[in-house]
Scaffold this motif. Structure first.
Motif, PDB file in Angstrom:
ATOM      1  N   GLY A   1       1.081  -1.403  -0.247  1.00 20.47           N
ATOM      2  CA  GLY A   1      -0.283  -0.292  -0.135  1.00 20.47           C
ATOM      3  C   GLY A   1       0.587   1.789  -0.284  1.00 20.47           C
ATOM      4  O   GLY A   1       0.472   2.245  -0.721  1.00 20.47           O
ATOM      5  N   LEU A   2       1.697   1.197   1.011  1.00 21.52           N
ATOM      6  CA  LEU A   2       3.003   2.078   0.621  1.00 21.52           C
ATOM      7  C   LEU A   2       3.101   2.831  -0.064  1.00 21.52           C
ATOM      8  O   LEU A   2       3.527   3.772  -1.144  1.00 21.52           O
ATOM      9  CB  LEU A   2       3.610   2.409   1.903  1.00 21.52           C
ATOM     10  CG  LEU A   2       3.242   2.337   3.728  1.00 21.52           C
ATOM     11  CD1 LEU A   2       4.300   2.443   4.262  1.00 21.52           C
ATOM     12  CD2 LEU A   2       2.402   3.985   3.690  1.00 21.52           C
ATOM     13  N   THR A   3       3.700   1.922  -1.298  1.00 22.78           N
ATOM     14  CA  THR A   3       4.351   1.774  -2.531  1.00 22.78           C
ATOM     15  C   THR A   3       3.347   2.485  -3.574  1.00 22.78           C
ATOM     16  O   THR A   3       3.925   3.350  -4.267  1.00 22.78           O
ATOM     17  CB  THR A   3       5.418   0.744  -3.217  1.00 22.78           C
ATOM     18  OG1 THR A   3       6.300  -0.330  -2.088  1.00 22.78           O
ATOM     19  CG2 THR A   3       5.419   0.611  -4.279  1.00 22.78           C
ATOM     20  N   THR A   4       2.505   1.951  -3.496  1.00 20.36           N
ATOM     21  CA  THR A   4       1.557   2.720  -4.219  1.00 20.36           C
ATOM     22  C   THR A   4       1.239   3.741  -4.153  1.00 20.36           C
ATOM     23  O   THR A   4       1.065   4.616  -5.401  1.00 20.36           O
ATOM     24  CB  THR A   4      -0.180   1.372  -4.438  1.00 20.36           C
ATOM     25  OG1 THR A   4       0.519  -0.272  -4.609  1.00 20.36           O
ATOM     26  CG2 THR A   4      -0.952   2.423  -5.222  1.00 20.36           C
ATOM     27  N   ALA A   5       1.402   3.856  -3.093  1.00 19.10           N
ATOM     28  CA  ALA A   5       0.612   5.921  -2.199  1.00 19.10           C
ATOM     29  C   ALA A   5       2.251   6.960  -2.585  1.00 19.10           C
ATOM     30  O   ALA A   5       1.721   7.489  -3.667  1.00 19.10           O
ATOM     31  CB  ALA A   5       0.329   5.393  -0.975  1.00 19.10           C
ATOM     32  N   TRP A   6       3.171   5.737  -2.693  1.00 21.43           N
ATOM     33  CA  TRP A   6       4.158   6.831  -3.029  1.00 21.43           C
ATOM     34  C   TRP A   6       4.323   7.464  -4.823  1.00 21.43           C
ATOM     35  O   TRP A   6       4.912   8.154  -5.004  1.00 21.43           O
ATOM     36  CB  TRP A   6       5.522   6.060  -2.647  1.00 21.43           C
ATOM     37  CG  TRP A   6       6.566   6.865  -3.503  1.00 21.43           C
ATOM     38  CD1 TRP A   6       7.270   7.691  -2.830  1.00 21.43           C
ATOM     39  CD2 TRP A   6       7.758   6.270  -3.932  1.00 21.43           C
ATOM     40  NE1 TRP A   6       8.022   8.266  -3.281  1.00 21.43           N
ATOM     41  CE2 TRP A   6       9.085   7.340  -4.259  1.00 21.43           C
ATOM     42  CE3 TRP A   6       7.717   4.917  -4.973  1.00 21.43           C
ATOM     43  CZ2 TRP A   6      10.130   7.278  -4.984  1.00 21.43           C
ATOM     44  CZ3 TRP A   6       9.173   4.746  -5.115  1.00 21.43           C
ATOM     45  CH2 TRP A   6       9.895   5.629  -5.653  1.00 21.43           C
ATOM     46  N   ARG A   7       3.886   5.556  -5.595  1.00 16.61           N
ATOM     47  CA  ARG A   7       4.249   5.788  -6.949  1.00 16.61           C
ATOM     48  C   ARG A   7       3.157   6.731  -7.483  1.00 16.61           C
ATOM     49  O   ARG A   7       2.716   7.281  -8.230  1.00 16.61           O
ATOM     50  CB  ARG A   7       4.133   4.843  -7.848  1.00 16.61           C
ATOM     51  CG  ARG A   7       5.420   3.978  -7.550  1.00 16.61           C
ATOM     52  CD  ARG A   7       6.327   4.008  -7.282  1.00 16.61           C
ATOM     53  NE  ARG A   7       6.496   4.017  -9.198  1.00 16.61           N
ATOM     54  CZ  ARG A   7       7.724   4.574  -9.969  1.00 16.61           C
ATOM     55  NH1 ARG A   7       8.722   5.119  -8.983  1.00 16.61           N
ATOM     56  NH2 ARG A   7       7.443   4.559 -11.489  1.00 16.61           N
ATOM     57  N   GLU A   8       1.674   6.413  -6.944  1.00 15.44           N
ATOM     58  CA  GLU A   8       1.025   8.126  -7.269  1.00 15.44           C
ATOM     59  C   GLU A   8       0.829   9.243  -7.005  1.00 15.44           C
ATOM     60  O   GLU A   8       0.638   9.773  -7.233  1.00 15.44           O
ATOM     61  CB  GLU A   8      -0.537   7.365  -6.182  1.00 15.44           C
ATOM     62  CG  GLU A   8      -0.930   5.597  -7.111  1.00 15.44           C
ATOM     63  CD  GLU A   8      -1.666   6.252  -8.127  1.00 15.44           C
ATOM     64  OE1 GLU A   8      -2.995   7.043  -8.258  1.00 15.44           O
ATOM     65  OE2 GLU A   8      -1.903   4.663  -8.769  1.00 15.44           O
ATOM     66  N   HIS A   9       2.328   9.341  -5.818  1.00 15.32           N
ATOM     67  CA  HIS A   9       2.484  10.658  -5.534  1.00 15.32           C
ATOM     68  C   HIS A   9       2.583  11.000  -6.405  1.00 15.32           C
ATOM     69  O   HIS A   9       3.473  12.141  -7.294  1.00 15.32           O
ATOM     70  CB  HIS A   9       2.919  10.734  -4.013  1.00 15.32           C
ATOM     71  CG  HIS A   9       3.135  12.019  -3.633  1.00 15.32           C
ATOM     72  ND1 HIS A   9       2.471  13.087  -3.669  1.00 15.32           N
ATOM     73  CD2 HIS A   9       4.522  12.421  -3.379  1.00 15.32           C
ATOM     74  CE1 HIS A   9       3.559  13.638  -3.139  1.00 15.32           C
ATOM     75  NE2 HIS A   9       4.298  14.145  -3.153  1.00 15.32           N
ATOM     76  N   ARG A  10       4.142  10.246  -7.583  1.00 11.28           N
ATOM     77  CA  ARG A  10       5.072  10.452  -7.498  1.00 11.28           C
ATOM     78  C   ARG A  10       4.304  10.817  -9.375  1.00 11.28           C
ATOM     79  O   ARG A  10       5.278  11.912  -9.664  1.00 11.28           O
ATOM     80  CB  ARG A  10       6.311   9.542  -8.632  1.00 11.28           C
ATOM     81  CG  ARG A  10       6.375   9.133  -7.022  1.00 11.28           C
ATOM     82  CD  ARG A  10       8.074  10.413  -7.189  1.00 11.28           C
ATOM     83  NE  ARG A  10       8.946  10.266  -8.024  1.00 11.28           N
ATOM     84  CZ  ARG A  10      10.134   9.728  -8.558  1.00 11.28           C
ATOM     85  NH1 ARG A  10      10.736   8.490  -6.938  1.00 11.28           N
ATOM     86  NH2 ARG A  10      10.538   9.737  -9.473  1.00 11.28           N
TER      87      ARG A  10
END
Length: 317
Positions: free
Chosen positions: A295-304
């Protein structure tokens, strides 16, 4: 025109940085409190179900209490006019998906230990990534595909298919609820360009209250006062959590506050120990770590990618 002194510009930049930091801390605090309330709501609803409350009653109290709170929030902020809609059909679809999600997640919560139900429910971001490809035709890179794979591996570890330690029906219901929650997220993404957040929340609560209210005529029964109190407490804490989450997003970016959603797993484990004397096993802990990483990886990529749309959200909203 005379240029402002360098020192004054530095002071302005420092003040702006301090303001952003203050807003971030405020957003984190609000989100963290919201997550505690969501955990309390889940515990209250599960406890009420053990006291004889039906699935329909859980859904009704969650939405019926949330509706007036939403109206009060609209009246004090954007105004009741914010519920006007340009896409009534989209609201019907979103509400139907949301009702399925809420029903499935509550059914899973009734069958599983609270920490396991909450942990599996956090697979929703992985489902949202899959649906963003299928429905929105978004391009997903290797990092996000890896995050999806890790998330589902975490679910598999929590489910313990070889040991059959958890009821299969509870796992299936919770996964269906997480998938429906992801579908609701994708639907909201499509609607958000023309619909306000207030209208989306209002019409969902209204639709769910009406449908579950009609079902209450056939699936409600007398209960001890403590069970009714638990249902009301679950509705109040859920509504409060919804408002706190909304306010958190108003003062801080999703990428800042979303990681704190996963602390709900900790609170759920604590409440499970306090109320039911159960603690998550090693499989749940390992699976939770993988689901959180996903989930954190997905949120980070979405933010990027400047989307901030598929964030971690407590699974039972």
């Amino acid at each position: 025109m005379r240029a402002p002194p360098i020192g004054s510009m530095a002071c302005v930049n420092m003040a702006g940085s301090q303001l952003r930091s203050s807003h971030a801390l405020q957003g984190i605090l609000l989100r963290s409190i919201a997550v505690v309330f969501f955990a309390l709501m889940s515990a209250a609803m599960k406890w009420a179900s053990e006291g004889g409350a039906s699935l329909v009653e859980l859904v009704f109290f969650r939405s019926a209490v949330g509706l007036p709170v939403t109206l009060a929030w609209l009246a004090s902020g954007p105004g009741i006019g914010a519920v006007r809609t340009k896409r009534p059909g989209a609201h019907v679809l979103r509400s139907m998906i949301g009702m399925v999600s809420l029903t499935m997640l509550y059914q899973g919560l009734m069958l599983l230990p609270i920490a396991d139900a909450v942990t599996i429910g956090f697979s929703a971001p992985a489902f949202a990534t899959l649906l963003s490809v299928l429905v929105l035709h978004e391009k997903v890179g290797p990092h996000r595909w890896a995050a999806v794979a890790i998330g589902f591996l975490g679910v598999l570890i929590v489910a313990q298919p070889s040991g059959a330690a958890l009821p299969l029906a509870g796992i299936v219901y919770t996964l269906l609820g997480a998938a429906a929650s992801a579908a609701a997220t994708v639907t909201i993404r499509q609607m958000s360009s023309v619909e306000t957040h207030g209208s989306i929340v209002f019409w969902f609560f209204l639709s769910t209250t009406v449908v579950s209210g009609v079902a209450m005529l056939f699936h409600s029964a007398p209960h001890p006062p403590f069970t009714w109190a638990l249902l009301l407490f679950g509705g109040v804490t859920g509504a409060a959590a919804q408002l706190l989450m909304t306010r958190a997003l108003q003062v801080a970016p999703v990428s800042v506050v979303a990681p704190f959603d996963y602390t709900q797993i900790i609170w759920a484990a604590l409440l499970g120990w306090l109320i039911w004397s159960t603690l998550p096993g090693p499989n749940t802990a390992i699976g939770a770590a993988l689901i959180i990483a996903s989930g954190l990886t997905t949120a980070w990529r979405e933010h990027r990618l400047h989307k901030d749309m598929v964030a971690a959200t407590p699974p039972i909203e």
